[in-house]
Scaffold this motif. Structure first.
Motif, PDB file in Angstrom:
ATOM      1  N   SER A   1       0.820  -1.211   0.000  1.00 45.98           N
ATOM      2  CA  SER A   1       0.000   0.000   0.000  1.00 45.98           C
ATOM      3  C   SER A   1       0.854   1.261   0.000  1.00 45.98           C
ATOM      4  O   SER A   1       0.451   2.295  -0.547  1.00 45.98           O
ATOM      5  CB  SER A   1      -0.925   0.009   1.223  1.00 45.98           C
TER       6      SER A   1
ATOM      7  N   ASP B   1       1.371   2.281  -3.391  1.00 47.72           N
ATOM      8  CA  ASP B   1       0.112   2.383  -4.140  1.00 47.72           C
ATOM      9  C   ASP B   1      -0.191   1.103  -4.915  1.00 47.72           C
ATOM     10  O   ASP B   1      -0.807   1.134  -5.984  1.00 47.72           O
ATOM     11  CB  ASP B   1       0.131   3.579  -5.090  1.00 47.72           C
TER      12      ASP B   1
ATOM     13  N   TYR C   1      -2.344  -2.036  -4.502  1.00 47.15           N
ATOM     14  CA  TYR C   1      -3.420  -2.531  -3.646  1.00 47.15           C
ATOM     15  C   TYR C   1      -3.795  -3.968  -4.011  1.00 47.15           C
ATOM     16  O   TYR C   1      -4.934  -4.284  -4.336  1.00 47.15           O
ATOM     17  CB  TYR C   1      -4.633  -1.608  -3.752  1.00 47.15           C
ATOM     18  N   SER C   2      -2.799  -4.829  -3.969  1.00 46.68           N
ATOM     19  CA  SER C   2      -3.026  -6.244  -4.216  1.00 46.68           C
ATOM     20  C   SER C   2      -2.590  -7.027  -2.986  1.00 46.68           C
ATOM     21  O   SER C   2      -1.872  -6.522  -2.131  1.00 46.68           O
ATOM     22  CB  SER C   2      -2.235  -6.710  -5.447  1.00 46.68           C
TER      23      SER C   2
ATOM     24  N   THR D   1     -15.654  -5.643  -3.352  1.00 51.26           N
ATOM     25  CA  THR D   1     -14.282  -5.157  -3.189  1.00 51.26           C
ATOM     26  C   THR D   1     -13.337  -5.869  -4.152  1.00 51.26           C
ATOM     27  O   THR D   1     -12.457  -5.239  -4.765  1.00 51.26           O
ATOM     28  CB  THR D   1     -13.817  -5.374  -1.739  1.00 51.26           C
TER      29      THR D   1
ATOM     30  N   LYS E   1     -13.746  -4.488  -7.618  1.00 53.13           N
ATOM     31  CA  LYS E   1     -13.229  -3.122  -7.810  1.00 53.13           C
ATOM     32  C   LYS E   1     -11.700  -3.102  -7.856  1.00 53.13           C
ATOM     33  O   LYS E   1     -11.103  -2.306  -8.598  1.00 53.13           O
ATOM     34  CB  LYS E   1     -13.720  -2.212  -6.672  1.00 53.13           C
ATOM     35  N   PHE E   2     -11.047  -3.971  -7.065  1.00 54.39           N
ATOM     36  CA  PHE E   2      -9.590  -3.962  -6.988  1.00 54.39           C
ATOM     37  C   PHE E   2      -9.046  -5.295  -7.511  1.00 54.39           C
ATOM     38  O   PHE E   2      -9.459  -6.364  -7.051  1.00 54.39           O
ATOM     39  CB  PHE E   2      -9.121  -3.751  -5.547  1.00 54.39           C
ATOM     40  N   ASN E   3      -8.122  -5.220  -8.432  1.00 53.48           N
ATOM     41  CA  ASN E   3      -7.551  -6.423  -9.021  1.00 53.48           C
ATOM     42  C   ASN E   3      -6.625  -7.139  -8.039  1.00 53.48           C
ATOM     43  O   ASN E   3      -5.935  -6.501  -7.245  1.00 53.48           O
ATOM     44  CB  ASN E   3      -6.759  -6.068 -10.282  1.00 53.48           C
TER      45      ASN E   3
ATOM     46  N   ILE F   1      -7.039  -8.969  -5.376  1.00 57.75           N
ATOM     47  CA  ILE F   1      -7.303  -8.896  -3.933  1.00 57.75           C
ATOM     48  C   ILE F   1      -7.956 -10.206  -3.496  1.00 57.75           C
ATOM     49  O   ILE F   1      -8.870 -10.711  -4.150  1.00 57.75           O
ATOM     50  CB  ILE F   1      -8.241  -7.710  -3.596  1.00 57.75           C
TER      51      ILE F   1
ATOM     52  N   VAL G   1      -8.565   0.056  -0.443  1.00 52.97           N
ATOM     53  CA  VAL G   1      -9.218  -1.254  -0.395  1.00 52.97           C
ATOM     54  C   VAL G   1     -10.000  -1.411   0.906  1.00 52.97           C
ATOM     55  O   VAL G   1     -11.182  -1.793   0.903  1.00 52.97           O
ATOM     56  CB  VAL G   1      -8.184  -2.398  -0.516  1.00 52.97           C
TER      57      VAL G   1
ATOM     58  N   HIS H   1     -12.985   0.958   1.168  1.00 45.29           N
ATOM     59  CA  HIS H   1     -14.111   0.488   0.345  1.00 45.29           C
ATOM     60  C   HIS H   1     -14.815  -0.677   1.016  1.00 45.29           C
ATOM     61  O   HIS H   1     -16.056  -0.728   1.053  1.00 45.29           O
ATOM     62  CB  HIS H   1     -13.586   0.063  -1.031  1.00 45.29           C
TER      63      HIS H   1
END
Length: 306
Positions: A91, A94, A96-97, A123, A126-128, A130, A289, A292
């Motif tokens: 994080s 930047d 976010y995995s 979630t 929206k985020f790859n 994760i 992440v 959200h």
């Protein structure tokens, strides 16, 4: 006996963690991408390093020893902390995995579990890349896991004094409850309140470990706590013996307690309302992440309660 963890020990612990999680050597093969003889050799080496017998294997099947259960739980804590460390480190760049660990208080209703499922799905969409680990803990453990770094977020009710080291995000939902007994209990006939000659303190009650003692006091009336359980489910089992009265959230009546004939007694004498929170330790970095996920959990649980 192990005095210091080495890199090789961590690899062995990962093998044991997979075997224990899969409840057997054969089931762990595809997870570890190792053949059974190699898995068995790794477990044996770990047992030698720890000077402990972790599991029995043979014709009777796979079975962990008491020592193995303790090592498994501690290993789970270690690897959760590792995953959280990597996630938080990414994080900072930047990225976010990675793995998010969400802990839910044991005994929450199925509808809340389904709401969490929708939140996790949203979630992950929206985020790859994760992945979300969902675990449960007893009520008296939720504060500790929020602080310890074992998880990122905790979903739980909370009725104690709020520590400054934990951040509380209100879900704007409360879990209401009251005093219950079994239909065979002598107090079952007093749904609408107790007559003056009936004293609740004369009847053994069961409490929940970690729950504020203030819940068991109503005005000048105090419940006679004789024993404790570690969850609402266990408390329900004790109440159904007909030997104890106890506090339960109302959703138990329509979920786990459906069809058991549980009786709310004393009317409003011991009613309670515990607010639901998403919690995190102050050292947890709330990246996009996690923010959200918190928002989605709050939204979907509110939809359940409308």
């Amino acid at each position: 006996m192990l005095n210091r963890l080495q890199e090789s020990d961590i690899k062995l612990l990962r093998v044991f963690y997979a075997v224990a999680s899969c409840n057997g050597f054969t089931a762990a093969e595809p997870v570890l991408r190792m053949q059974r003889p190699n898995i068995s050799a790794a477990i044996k080496k770990l047992e030698e390093r720890l000077d402990l017998v972790l599991c029995h294997r043979g014709r009777g099947g796979f079975q962990m020893t008491k020592e193995g259960e303790v090592v498994f739980q501690e290993t789970k804590r270690i690897f959760n902390s590792f995953d959280n460390f990597v996630f938080n480190l990414k994080s900072l760049h930047d990225d976010y995995s990675g793995h998010v660990t969400l802990v839910m208080m044991a005994g929450l209703p199925l509808s809340y579990h389904l709401a969490v499922s929708k939140s996790v799905k949203s979630t992950m969409k929206k985020f790859n890349d994760i992945h979300v680990n969902i675990q449960t803990r007893l009520y008296n453990e939720v504060e500790h896991v929020a602080l310890s770094g074992e998880c990122h977020l905790v979903l739980s009710t909370y009725d104690m004094v709020k520590p400054e080291s934990v951040t509380f995000h209100p879900v704007d939902v409360s879990c209401k409850g009251r005093l219950y007994c079994a239909p065979s209990h002598v107090l079952a006939k007093y749904r609408d309140g107790f007559p003056n000659n009936v004293k609740i303190g004369d009847y053994p009650a069961i409490g929940i470990s970690g729950l504020s003692s203030a819940n068991y006091i109503a005005d000048d009336t105090r419940m006679a706590i004789q024993t404790f359980s570690d969850s609402y489910d266990a408390c329900l089992a004790a109440i159904m013996t007909g030997e104890y009265v106890g506090l339960l959230p109302d959703y138990i009546l329509t979920n786990q307690g459906a069809g058991l004939g549980l009786v709310p007694v004393g009317k409003s004498l011991f009613e309670f309302s515990h607010e639901l929170f998403v919690m995190n330790g102050k050292n947890t970095r709330l990246n996009p992440v996690l923010r959200h996920l918190i928002k989605e959990i709050s939204y979907f649980i509110q939809q359940v309660d409308q």
